[in-house]
Write an enzyme that holds these catalytic residues in place. Structure first.
Site, short mmCIF file in Angstrom:
data_model
loop_
_atom_site.label_atom_id
_atom_site.label_comp_id
_atom_site.label_asym_id
_atom_site.label_seq_id
_atom_site.Cartn_x
_atom_site.Cartn_y
_atom_site.Cartn_z
N ARG A 74 -4.31 9.19 2.14
CA ARG A 74 -5.40 8.23 2.32
C ARG A 74 -5.91 8.21 3.75
O ARG A 74 -7.09 8.15 4.00
CB ARG A 74 -4.93 6.81 1.96
CG ARG A 74 -4.89 6.57 0.49
CD ARG A 74 -4.04 5.40 0.17
NE ARG A 74 -2.65 5.68 0.43
CZ ARG A 74 -1.65 5.03 -0.10
NH1 ARG A 74 -1.89 4.03 -0.91
NH2 ARG A 74 -0.40 5.37 0.16
N HIS B 188 -4.96 6.59 -7.58
CA HIS B 188 -4.09 7.55 -8.28
C HIS B 188 -4.90 8.37 -9.27
O HIS B 188 -4.76 9.58 -9.35
CB HIS B 188 -3.00 6.80 -9.07
CG HIS B 188 -1.94 6.15 -8.24
ND1 HIS B 188 -1.63 4.82 -8.35
CD2 HIS B 188 -1.10 6.64 -7.30
CE1 HIS B 188 -0.63 4.53 -7.51
NE2 HIS B 188 -0.30 5.61 -6.86
N LYS C 119 14.11 0.56 -5.81
CA LYS C 119 12.79 0.00 -5.51
C LYS C 119 12.52 -1.18 -6.42
O LYS C 119 12.82 -1.12 -7.62
CB LYS C 119 11.72 1.07 -5.72
CG LYS C 119 11.37 1.82 -4.45
CD LYS C 119 10.06 2.55 -4.63
CE LYS C 119 9.61 3.23 -3.36
NZ LYS C 119 8.35 3.96 -3.54
N SER D 7 -1.00 0.53 -4.38
CA SER D 7 -0.39 -0.30 -5.43
C SER D 7 0.11 -1.61 -4.83
O SER D 7 -0.04 -2.68 -5.44
CB SER D 7 0.77 0.43 -6.09
OG SER D 7 0.33 1.57 -6.76
P1 ADP Z 1 5.33 6.48 -3.78
O1 ADP Z 1 6.17 5.25 -3.94
O2 ADP Z 1 6.04 7.76 -4.14
O3 ADP Z 1 4.54 6.59 -2.50
P2 ADP Z 1 2.88 5.76 -5.07
O4 ADP Z 1 2.65 5.53 -6.52
O5 ADP Z 1 2.67 4.62 -4.16
O6 ADP Z 1 4.31 6.36 -4.98
O7 ADP Z 1 1.98 6.97 -4.57
C1 ADP Z 1 2.08 8.25 -5.11
C2 ADP Z 1 1.17 9.19 -4.34
O8 ADP Z 1 -0.17 8.80 -4.54
C3 ADP Z 1 1.37 9.21 -2.84
O9 ADP Z 1 1.16 10.53 -2.36
C4 ADP Z 1 0.31 8.29 -2.32
O10 ADP Z 1 -0.07 8.62 -1.01
C5 ADP Z 1 -0.80 8.61 -3.30
N1 ADP Z 1 -1.78 7.52 -3.39
C6 ADP Z 1 -1.55 6.22 -3.68
N2 ADP Z 1 -2.70 5.50 -3.63
C7 ADP Z 1 -3.67 6.40 -3.32
C8 ADP Z 1 -5.08 6.29 -3.08
N3 ADP Z 1 -5.71 5.13 -3.14
N4 ADP Z 1 -5.75 7.41 -2.77
C9 ADP Z 1 -5.10 8.59 -2.67
N5 ADP Z 1 -3.79 8.76 -2.85
C10 ADP Z 1 -3.08 7.68 -3.17
#
Ligand code: ADP
Length: 169
Positions: free
Chosen positions: A96, A23, A47, A134
């Site tokens: 990703r 992130h 969630k 996450s």
């Molecule tokens: P959501 O529940 O909305 O997917 P997340 O916090 O899991 O929320 O992710 C928010 C955004 O960050 C999404 O677009 C996700 O693909 C991106 N993201 C999460 N982890 C990574 C990572 N390791 N590298 C790049 N983008 C990421």
């Protein structure tokens, strides 16, 4: 080097439960492209989160304090409505791998359908973060693994404390 596209803000929505180095990498990259990045943390009651909204706000705050043009907010309900409310229509999402694409593609088009001013910008993380999520970090932490390489230092400390509490109960 910083490439400023326009004096324009972009919104990076997500659960950030917890925020990871992936992130952060996306936030840093977005902060070089846009004059302001608004990290918008989802307050989605459906969630199951390990950290409350207030805790996630704090974790992101602590993780980005060295960066200048970042604002942290939260929202509930539809992202398209939130964007209208704050009058900001560029959405940042991280991609990703191909596996992210289908869901992200669908969501980007749906957001544009709900509000035609919305454009989604996809950013690619450094290769070393492409396996990071996450949910994976939470799973490793809950199983007693070391998450220090995957999340900011402060987040790691809080995650360890939370896992101790969760496994006690
Ligand atoms: P959501 O529940 O909305 O997917 P997340 O916090 O899991 O929320 O992710 C928010 C955004 O960050 C999404 O677009 C996700 O693909 C991106 N993201 C999460 N982890 C990574 C990572 N390791 N590298 C790049 N983008 C990421």
């Amino acid at each position: 080097m910083s490439i400023m596209v326009k004096k324009i803000s972009a919104v990076y929505p997500g659960s950030f439960d917890p925020p990871t180095n992936g992130h952060l990498d996306i936030i840093v990259k977005a902060s070089r492209l846009f004059s302001e990045v608004i990290v918008a943390i989802t307050d989605n009651v459906n969630k199951k989160h390990i950290f409350s909204l207030q805790e996630r706000l704090n974790l992101v705050q602590k993780s980005i304090k060295h960066l200048k043009n970042i604002k942290i907010t939260s929202f509930s309900g539809l992202l398209a409505d939130y964007l209208e409310k704050i009058n900001s229509f560029i959405v940042i999402r991280g991609l990703r791998a191909l596996s992210d694409f289908e869901y992200e593609f669908q969501m980007a088009l749906m957001n544009r359908k709900l509000n035609k001013k919305v454009e989604t910008v996809f950013l690619l993380p450094e290769q070393s973060y492409t396996f990071l999520s996450s949910s994976m970090v939470k799973e490793i932490a809950l199983l007693g693994g070391n998450t220090a390489d995957f999340v900011p230092k402060y987040v790691d400390k809080e995650l360890k404390k939370r896992v101790v509490n969760l496994t006690k109960n």
